[in-house]
Design a protein around this motif. Structure first.
Motif, mmCIF file in Angstrom:
data_model
loop_
_atom_site.group_PDB
_atom_site.id
_atom_site.type_symbol
_atom_site.label_atom_id
_atom_site.label_comp_id
_atom_site.label_asym_id
_atom_site.label_seq_id
_atom_site.Cartn_x
_atom_site.Cartn_y
_atom_site.Cartn_z
ATOM 1 N N PHE A 145 0.781 -1.232 -0.067
ATOM 2 C CA PHE A 145 0.051 -0.041 0.017
ATOM 3 C C PHE A 145 0.864 1.091 -0.167
ATOM 4 O O PHE A 145 1.977 1.165 0.513
ATOM 5 C CB PHE A 145 -0.951 -0.075 1.357
ATOM 6 C CG PHE A 145 -0.237 0.008 2.564
ATOM 7 C CD1 PHE A 145 0.035 1.153 3.187
ATOM 8 C CD2 PHE A 145 0.084 -1.235 3.301
ATOM 9 C CE1 PHE A 145 0.680 0.990 4.356
ATOM 10 C CE2 PHE A 145 0.944 -1.365 4.143
ATOM 11 C CZ PHE A 145 1.313 -0.159 5.248
ATOM 12 N N ILE A 146 0.490 2.388 -0.422
ATOM 13 C CA ILE A 146 0.916 3.673 -0.457
ATOM 14 C C ILE A 146 -0.011 4.474 0.285
ATOM 15 O O ILE A 146 -1.314 4.456 -0.030
ATOM 16 C CB ILE A 146 1.098 4.292 -1.855
ATOM 17 C CG1 ILE A 146 2.054 3.355 -2.781
ATOM 18 C CG2 ILE A 146 1.831 5.467 -1.909
ATOM 19 C CD1 ILE A 146 1.889 3.490 -4.127
ATOM 20 N N THR A 147 0.468 5.269 1.293
ATOM 21 C CA THR A 147 -0.133 5.894 2.059
ATOM 22 C C THR A 147 0.150 7.209 2.497
ATOM 23 O O THR A 147 1.577 7.210 2.784
ATOM 24 C CB THR A 147 -1.033 5.095 3.276
ATOM 25 O OG1 THR A 147 -1.891 5.837 4.129
ATOM 26 C CG2 THR A 147 0.231 4.578 4.087
ATOM 27 N N GLU A 148 -0.411 8.347 3.164
ATOM 28 C CA GLU A 148 0.106 9.305 3.905
ATOM 29 C C GLU A 148 0.052 9.335 5.281
ATOM 30 O O GLU A 148 0.470 10.215 6.242
ATOM 31 C CB GLU A 148 -0.506 10.623 3.390
ATOM 32 C CG GLU A 148 -0.446 11.037 1.700
ATOM 33 C CD GLU A 148 -1.796 11.568 1.392
ATOM 34 O OE1 GLU A 148 -2.920 11.079 1.838
ATOM 35 O OE2 GLU A 148 -1.713 12.282 0.351
ATOM 36 N N ARG A 149 -0.466 8.339 5.833
ATOM 37 C CA ARG A 149 -0.678 7.957 7.285
ATOM 38 C C ARG A 149 0.552 6.952 7.717
ATOM 39 O O ARG A 149 0.531 5.850 7.000
ATOM 40 C CB ARG A 149 -2.210 7.305 7.387
ATOM 41 C CG ARG A 149 -3.186 7.922 6.707
ATOM 42 C CD ARG A 149 -4.465 7.535 6.823
ATOM 43 N NE ARG A 149 -5.702 8.006 6.246
ATOM 44 C CZ ARG A 149 -6.600 8.744 7.037
ATOM 45 N NH1 ARG A 149 -6.458 8.737 8.258
ATOM 46 N NH2 ARG A 149 -7.354 9.238 6.320
ATOM 47 N N PRO A 150 1.062 7.049 8.632
ATOM 48 C CA PRO A 150 2.011 5.979 9.357
ATOM 49 C C PRO A 150 1.110 5.179 9.784
ATOM 50 O O PRO A 150 0.000 5.194 10.602
ATOM 51 C CB PRO A 150 2.633 6.671 10.653
ATOM 52 C CG PRO A 150 1.872 8.061 10.642
ATOM 53 C CD PRO A 150 1.132 8.283 9.544
ATOM 54 N N TYR A 151 1.405 3.743 9.557
ATOM 55 C CA TYR A 151 0.689 2.611 9.846
ATOM 56 C C TYR A 151 1.510 1.802 11.117
ATOM 57 O O TYR A 151 2.542 1.657 11.073
ATOM 58 C CB TYR A 151 0.386 1.492 9.005
ATOM 59 C CG TYR A 151 -0.355 0.601 9.349
ATOM 60 C CD1 TYR A 151 -1.869 0.538 9.317
ATOM 61 C CD2 TYR A 151 0.150 -0.673 9.731
ATOM 62 C CE1 TYR A 151 -2.681 -0.560 9.743
ATOM 63 C CE2 TYR A 151 -0.399 -1.923 9.986
ATOM 64 C CZ TYR A 151 -2.091 -1.681 10.014
ATOM 65 O OH TYR A 151 -2.799 -2.919 10.363
ATOM 66 N N VAL A 152 0.877 1.659 12.183
ATOM 67 C CA VAL A 152 1.284 0.962 13.284
ATOM 68 C C VAL A 152 0.954 -0.262 13.616
ATOM 69 O O VAL A 152 -0.514 -0.552 13.597
ATOM 70 C CB VAL A 152 1.186 1.738 14.574
ATOM 71 C CG1 VAL A 152 1.553 1.128 16.005
ATOM 72 C CG2 VAL A 152 1.748 3.247 14.663
ATOM 73 N N GLY A 153 1.725 -1.226 13.549
ATOM 74 C CA GLY A 153 1.414 -2.595 13.268
ATOM 75 C C GLY A 153 2.438 -3.461 13.107
ATOM 76 O O GLY A 153 3.369 -3.314 12.213
ATOM 77 N N ASP A 154 2.555 -4.521 13.743
ATOM 78 C CA ASP A 154 3.816 -5.551 13.366
ATOM 79 C C ASP A 154 3.517 -6.376 12.241
ATOM 80 O O ASP A 154 4.567 -7.008 11.896
ATOM 81 C CB ASP A 154 3.692 -6.674 14.651
ATOM 82 C CG ASP A 154 4.194 -5.904 16.109
ATOM 83 O OD1 ASP A 154 4.864 -5.024 15.896
ATOM 84 O OD2 ASP A 154 3.822 -6.606 17.065
ATOM 85 N N GLU A 155 2.406 -6.478 11.725
ATOM 86 C CA GLU A 155 2.191 -7.308 10.428
ATOM 87 C C GLU A 155 2.853 -6.378 9.177
ATOM 88 O O GLU A 155 2.634 -7.093 7.848
ATOM 89 C CB GLU A 155 0.770 -7.617 10.363
ATOM 90 C CG GLU A 155 -0.199 -6.612 10.012
ATOM 91 C CD GLU A 155 -0.801 -5.763 11.252
ATOM 92 O OE1 GLU A 155 -1.909 -5.293 11.366
ATOM 93 O OE2 GLU A 155 -0.213 -5.846 12.333
#
Length: 304
Positions: A145-155
């Motif tokens: 994925f491409i996003t402007e939001r930092p994603y928090v998650g171990d996966e």
């Protein structure tokens, strides 16, 4: 028998065919212990001993029940596995990629073109989302994925592709704002064309312009930058857009770089188990290369 899986049946079939746990393990590319666990589970489900394996022995023997079952499986299972291999070989690899609509519309076509020159047989399925993108990631519906939001998650693993600036866009016959601090005064009561509720750029812009009881009048909400820009071109209000969406903007519009606002980072992320997948790695590299024309440099891993 409802708990029997193809994995257990195939493991038993290979143990019987190869005559050892180690031989089956090599064929399946799993550990010796995993093969032994599969056989034990299969025997528990059937309620009968199938394989005799002495401690330290390099070979195995089948019980009478094991021999009967193996000879029942051989013609049917070999034919079924052969058909499955044929189906899989004919199936094109698929990469599922999620991103906001604007990034797909303005930035991704060149990336896909470059990717297709190298891997013409790989299908890319694009999910154009912003607000719902995190949900697609959580349920495993996208591979990258491409996003402007930092994603928090171990996966997932994320990499910064770069960052971009925002621009105020408004009809040319409107007066220009004198400065960024006065933007809330300038925007107060003016018709504002923006993104759907929950969109990050909508929230950021409204936070900027809602000061001391002043606020723009949200006139139109749309899902993509192209739709927002089209409405502003028709004189329906003003907006705030990423700089990379402004190519070919009409003479009837004026733009102001909001240089005092922080740059918006853009991330490429992938499921952790696909971090070394060659297709994913190539897409990530092509995004970093092509997006560098529009963004300030990035391309670093974001540690979770």
């Amino acid at each position: 028998m409802k708990d029997v899986s193809l994995t257990l049946v195939q493991t038993f079939h290979l143990v019987a065919k190869e005559g050892s746990y180690s031989g089956a393990a090599r064929k399946l590319n799993i550990s010796y212990q995993s093969v032994a666990n599969h056989i034990r589970r299969f025997e528990q489900i059937l309620g009968e001993k199938l394989v005799i394996s002495e401690q330290g022995a390099k070979s195995t023997m089948l019980t009478a029940r094991g021999k009967t079952l193996y000879h029942l499986l051989v013609p049917e299972l070999d034919a079924m596995l052969s058909r499955l291999n044929t189906l899989v070989d004919k199936e094109r690899p698929v990469i599922r990629l999620g991103m906001p609509q604007a990034i797909f519309y303005y930035l991704l076509p060149q990336v896909i073109s470059d990717f297709n020159e190298i891997h013409p047989d790989v299908q890319i399925v694009c999910y154009e989302r912003d607000v719902a993108l995190v949900d697609l990631i959580k349920i495993g519906q996208v591979d990258a994925f491409i996003t402007e939001r930092p994603y928090v998650g171990d996966e997932v693993v994320q990499h910064t592709l770069g960052a971009y600036k925002l621009f105020l866009v408004y009809p040319s016959d409107w007066p220009a704002p004198s400065s960024l601090p006065s933007l809330a005064d300038w925007a107060d009561g003016r018709p504002y064309v923006t993104f759907e509720p929950g969109h990050m750029l909508r929230n950021m812009a409204l936070d900027l312009m809602r000061q001391d009881g002043k606020a723009p009048q949200v006139a139109i909400s749309a899902s993509s930058s192209s739709s927002v820009k089209r409405c502003v071109e028709k004189g329906l209000g003003f907006t705030i857009l990423p700089g990379w969406t402004l190519d070919g903007i009409g003479d009837n519009l004026s733009t102001v770089l909001l240089d005092e606002l922080k740059e918006i980072p853009v991330y490429f992320g992938e499921s952790r188990y696909l971090a070394k997948n060659p297709y994913i790695s190539l897409l990530r590299d092509l995004c970093a290369k092509n997006f560098s024309l529009f963004f300030t440099p990035g391309n670093t891993v974001v540690e979770q």
